[in-house]
Write an enzyme that holds these catalytic residues in place. Sequence first.
Site, mmCIF file in Angstrom:
data_model
loop_
_atom_site.group_PDB
_atom_site.id
_atom_site.type_symbol
_atom_site.label_atom_id
_atom_site.label_comp_id
_atom_site.label_asym_id
_atom_site.label_seq_id
_atom_site.Cartn_x
_atom_site.Cartn_y
_atom_site.Cartn_z
ATOM 1 N N SER A 1 0.832 -1.199 0.000
ATOM 2 C CA SER A 1 0.000 0.000 0.000
ATOM 3 C C SER A 1 0.871 1.256 0.000
ATOM 4 C CB SER A 1 -0.953 -0.055 1.193
ATOM 5 O OG SER A 1 -1.998 0.866 1.058
ATOM 6 N N ASP B 1 -5.427 -3.808 -2.814
ATOM 7 C CA ASP B 1 -4.464 -3.385 -1.802
ATOM 8 C C ASP B 1 -3.877 -4.561 -1.012
ATOM 9 O OD1 ASP B 1 -3.152 -2.064 0.303
ATOM 10 O OD2 ASP B 1 -4.639 -0.450 0.309
#
Length: 325
Positions: A91, A202
Site C-alpha cells: 500500500s 491493496d
Amino acid sequence: MADSARLQAASAPVWLAAGLLLWAGVLAGCADESRDYAAADAPKQVALAQEPKPLVAVVLGGGGPRGFAHVGVLKALDAAGIQPDIVVGSSVGAIIGALYADGIPAEEIERVALSFNPVRFINLSLDGTRASGFAIADFVNERVGHKPLQALKRPLVAVAVRKSDGRLVAFNQGNTGVAVRASSAMPGRFTPARIQGVEYIDGDEVSPVPIRVAVALGAGVIIAVDVSAHLSSTPPEAPEHWQVRDRRRAAQVAEEATLATVMIHPDLGYYADIREAYRLKCIRIGQETAERAIPAIQAAIADARSGRAKRVAGGEPGASRGVPD
C-alpha cells in the site's frame, strides 16, 4: 477534538495515502478503470529466493496518511548509514518504498511529502466514486525513470492481493508503477488494478506489513515498520467499523511480527489527517522511534554478517519489538 475536526481515523482510506507523494498533475476527467495492463513488462511474481541472499530488508506497511512516518524511519536509517539491500512494501509502503528503492534519499522524499497537493492526485473512475489509481503508476514511473522493479537501485517487491481468491502476490519483476498501483488499490476507494486480465487490490487487505515476503527472500535482517494505530489509543467514541478494521489489521500484523528482526511501531495517536502539521508529526515520531531501534538493528546486522543472525521477539501483538514507545 470534535468529530468534525477529525479528518480521518486510524484506518484512513488509502486514497489519502496515495496522495502522500503525488504532487504531479493527474489525468483530466474520468479514467477508464477497466483498462487492462497487458504489455510485455506487466508486473509478475517470479521465484522470490535470491542468490546471493539479501543481508538487510526493510518492510514498509500500509496505513494511509500514517505512511508519513515511513519517511522518518528511512531518515533515521540513512543517518545511521544502514543501507537495506531490498525493499518490500504494501500500500502506501509500496509508494514510498519505490522512491527509496531507486536511491532517492529520505530527505528528498520528505520534501516531496511535505509539498504535495492531494486534490491534484484524484482522478475519478467512471462511476465517479473511486480513484482509478492511474496517477500513482504514472507518478512512480516518472520518479524512477521508468525502470522495472528488478532494475531499481535496490530491488523492490510490491505486495498486492488477487481479488478473485485473496491470494497474496509479491510483484518483483516488471513495471514498477503498475505494481505499486495494484499494491495500493484499496477496495471502495480505488478501482482494482487489472493486469493481464486479473484484478488486484491493496496488499493491506491480507498482509498489512508483509514480513513473510522478506523471509521468503532470504533476508538475514528484517526491519519491519508498522504505522497502524496502537489499539490502546482507540478512543471510546471511535466508530465500531473502524475498530473492527483496526483489530483485524493488528491480528494480521501479529501473525507475522515475530518473524521480524526488529519491529518499529511509532505511536502516532489514533486520528490522522493530511495537514502539514500532521505530516511533520508523523515524520518526527517515525524518525525518533527508529533512532531508538538503531542499536538493535546494527547489532543484528553485525550478527548476520558473522552468521549469527537472530530474531528479536516479544511484546504484545502490534507493539514495537525491541523499541520502547
